[in-house]
Design an enzyme around this catalytic site. Sequence first.
Site, PDB file in Angstrom:
ATOM      1  N   TRP A 100       0.831  -1.212   0.000  1.00 30.85           N
ATOM      2  CA  TRP A 100       0.000   0.000   0.000  1.00 30.85           C
ATOM      3  C   TRP A 100       0.859   1.253   0.000  1.00 30.85           C
ATOM      4  O   TRP A 100       0.522   2.241  -0.657  1.00 30.85           O
ATOM      5  CB  TRP A 100      -0.995  -0.030   1.160  1.00 30.85           C
ATOM      6  CG  TRP A 100      -2.077  -1.024   0.890  1.00 30.85           C
ATOM      7  CD1 TRP A 100      -2.186  -2.273   1.415  1.00 30.85           C
ATOM      8  CD2 TRP A 100      -3.159  -0.877  -0.037  1.00 30.85           C
ATOM      9  NE1 TRP A 100      -3.280  -2.915   0.885  1.00 30.85           N
ATOM     10  CE2 TRP A 100      -3.899  -2.085  -0.006  1.00 30.85           C
ATOM     11  CE3 TRP A 100      -3.578   0.143  -0.884  1.00 30.85           C
ATOM     12  CZ2 TRP A 100      -5.032  -2.292  -0.795  1.00 30.85           C
ATOM     13  CZ3 TRP A 100      -4.713  -0.056  -1.661  1.00 30.85           C
ATOM     14  CH2 TRP A 100      -5.426  -1.249  -1.615  1.00 30.85           C
ATOM     15  N   ASP A 175      -0.471   6.841   6.670  1.00 31.76           N
ATOM     16  CA  ASP A 175      -1.619   5.992   6.355  1.00 31.76           C
ATOM     17  C   ASP A 175      -1.753   5.004   7.514  1.00 31.76           C
ATOM     18  O   ASP A 175      -0.915   4.120   7.690  1.00 31.76           O
ATOM     19  CB  ASP A 175      -1.370   5.251   5.034  1.00 31.76           C
ATOM     20  CG  ASP A 175      -2.519   4.320   4.675  1.00 31.76           C
ATOM     21  OD1 ASP A 175      -3.459   4.160   5.476  1.00 31.76           O
ATOM     22  OD2 ASP A 175      -2.468   3.737   3.568  1.00 31.76           O
ATOM     23  N   LYS A 199     -11.429  -1.375   8.407  1.00 33.44           N
ATOM     24  CA  LYS A 199     -10.661  -2.340   9.184  1.00 33.44           C
ATOM     25  C   LYS A 199     -11.001  -2.193  10.672  1.00 33.44           C
ATOM     26  O   LYS A 199     -11.642  -3.064  11.248  1.00 33.44           O
ATOM     27  CB  LYS A 199      -9.175  -2.166   8.901  1.00 33.44           C
ATOM     28  CG  LYS A 199      -8.834  -2.591   7.455  1.00 33.44           C
ATOM     29  CD  LYS A 199      -7.749  -1.772   6.826  1.00 33.44           C
ATOM     30  CE  LYS A 199      -7.687  -1.856   5.328  1.00 33.44           C
ATOM     31  NZ  LYS A 199      -7.586  -3.161   4.709  1.00 33.44           N
TER      32      LYS A 199
END
Lengths: 363, 363
Positions: A100, A175, A199
């Site tokens: 990511w 992030d 999440k």
Amino acid sequence: MTIYNFSAGPAVLPKSVLEKAQAEFLDYNGSGMSVLEMSHRSKDFDDIIKGAEATLRELMAIPDNYKVIFMQGGASLQFSMIPLNFAKGKKAYYLVGGSWGKKAYTEAVKLAKTIPFEPILLGSTEDIVYAELPTFDKADIDTDAAYVHLTTNNTIEGTALYTVPDTNGVPVIADMSSNILAARYNVEDFAMIYAGAQKNIGPAGVTVVIVREDFLNDEPALSSMLDYRIQVDNESLYNTPPAYSIYISKLVFEWVKEIGGVDEMEKINREKAGLLYDFIDQSDFYTSPVRIAEQRSVANIPFVSPSADLDAKFAKEAEAAGFKNIKGHRSVGGMRASLYNAFPRQGVLDLIDFMKTFEAENK
Amino acid sequence: MTIYNFSAGPAVLPKSVLEKAQAEFLDYNGSGMSVLEMSHRSKDFDDIIKGAEATLRELMAIPDNYKVIFMQGGASLQFSMIPLNFAKGKKAYYLVGGSWGKKAYTEAVKLAKTIPFEPILLGSTEDIVYAELPTFDKADIDTDAAYVHLTTNNTIEGTALYTVPDTNGVPVIADMSSNILAARYNVEDFAMIYAGAQKNIGPAGVTVVIVREDFLNDEPALSSMLDYRIQVDNESLYNTPPAYSIYISKLVFEWVKEIGGVDEMEKINREKAGLLYDFIDQSDFYTSPVRIAEQRSVANIPFVSPSADLDAKFAKEAEAAGFKNIKGHRSVGGMRASLYNAFPRQGVLDLIDFMKTFEAENK
């Protein structure tokens, strides 16, 4: 059969949250409406979004000089918005410890073809399939740079950065999608934090952004929707927000608070993840691809059996036994147990039993 | 007290849809999971998103050479994405018949400061507060232009464009947010159609895009998330989609089909809206700001009483009597009854009774 959802996201939500949402599904707070139908300019929704923000502020101890907004587009849209708003023609560093993080860097490179600034790869462990976190020499960072971007938890590879590195005074953007509210971070160590909800926060469709007010850019971006200043000035209501996702997030924030807050959550997570790590460590059948114990994620725990064939067999039999979505990400294979805040401890114990049996049968 | 939700969006949803969603809230299709928790790569979710697309295709008779995608960011993000992807350095015309059309044009002008192309105002009725739709001479349209953008239903002002104008062969892009599935349009008249869900489709947080495949731009846009080609190639799963909003949309599409499809829905809507229009027409107390009867929206019906003070009194008393969100948009004042597909006919009858009483008491 008990179903355990090991999905890396969208992921398991607290049962009590779902039950509450179900109970008030048709008629929220005596309004005669579902939250799904509610005007985002209504008093009831105003209470929901302000309540969500207030509880999140409390949980993460967000200082007053930070703004909290709820956005759409996931972390992926942030990958473009961050350089668009904050690069300001300067250098922007990317510390890439997982897939990511690499996507964030790749989007910056793509944007730099149109909007002038200089994305720089500060460090990457792609050559070792991100088996450990990258390091860097802080002297390599130009103090005039716009920001350093990093990922606190690598969802696919199962590593986490628990200590914010020294970036030579350059603002850090993180992030935090896969470990926000699962581990304690000091918000003041960051100029901006963002996290896709799906999440540890709530359902897919909302992204939380926490940004220091003096870090905002007053120069208009090329799109109002992509302009943090406009989103902040409109308190997440520049256009219609993803109202239901925000409502569920609010319930999840309240649930974390009931549990005892982020510190308690982290303690629970460490114990819960520890059970699985200890089991993997003592096994000579299962192994973790993460090289350094201190970098192990409490949220995402990848592991492999002795062969790809056995991995496939494991995933298939686990699925049939109620251990859902335990197959590793398609880019790395193997298995992955995502043990987010709402994942029950009993599910870890049951998984370990299943792993023992599978090991005995396939050794 | 019966509650009627006249909100312009997010708006009332079909009761049967909400009841079904509530019943399967904790355990979708025997999966042991809520749709809110479900991996977007799971078989169950694949069935949901493909089912939503299939029913929408059937309802709107979408030809095979059109792609359907589900996106985030609302119509407002489309305002930037459209010129970013489709302007290609050319002229792009905007027909502005309401506040949202103007926003689309304004975003194009903003983007044109960075990305070279030429946004042109083809027609606007802003000077008469959008009391009627703008007209234009098709000879003024450069046949080499990229597109003509228009809005089929003006949510705030209550006008609608039921016949697609002749654009001299230039592709038409339509914002159909507030009357998609409420009136019949021929998809082949458009290169692209888009609609924020929160009026006639489902909850806020998802935007439907229908785009002709040969209209897609193969040149990469500056952001993957803002690139229709990438979104289409990934079948709405380039990143995590707003899964729950897509699920509710699927249920709403099925509900429209059960009712009898879009033609039947339009018939019902015309009769339902007709009740209110007829009442306003015969009244010398209430008036409609829309000048031309043929341009009246079946979805959003603004009206005013003889004075702003009486408007305020009406809105307040209506709210107390269970007629929620009937206050007009803050930019125009007065009242607005949004009668989307799911709004019950009885609610219109009850509103008319309330209006009669209010008129008698305040004349």
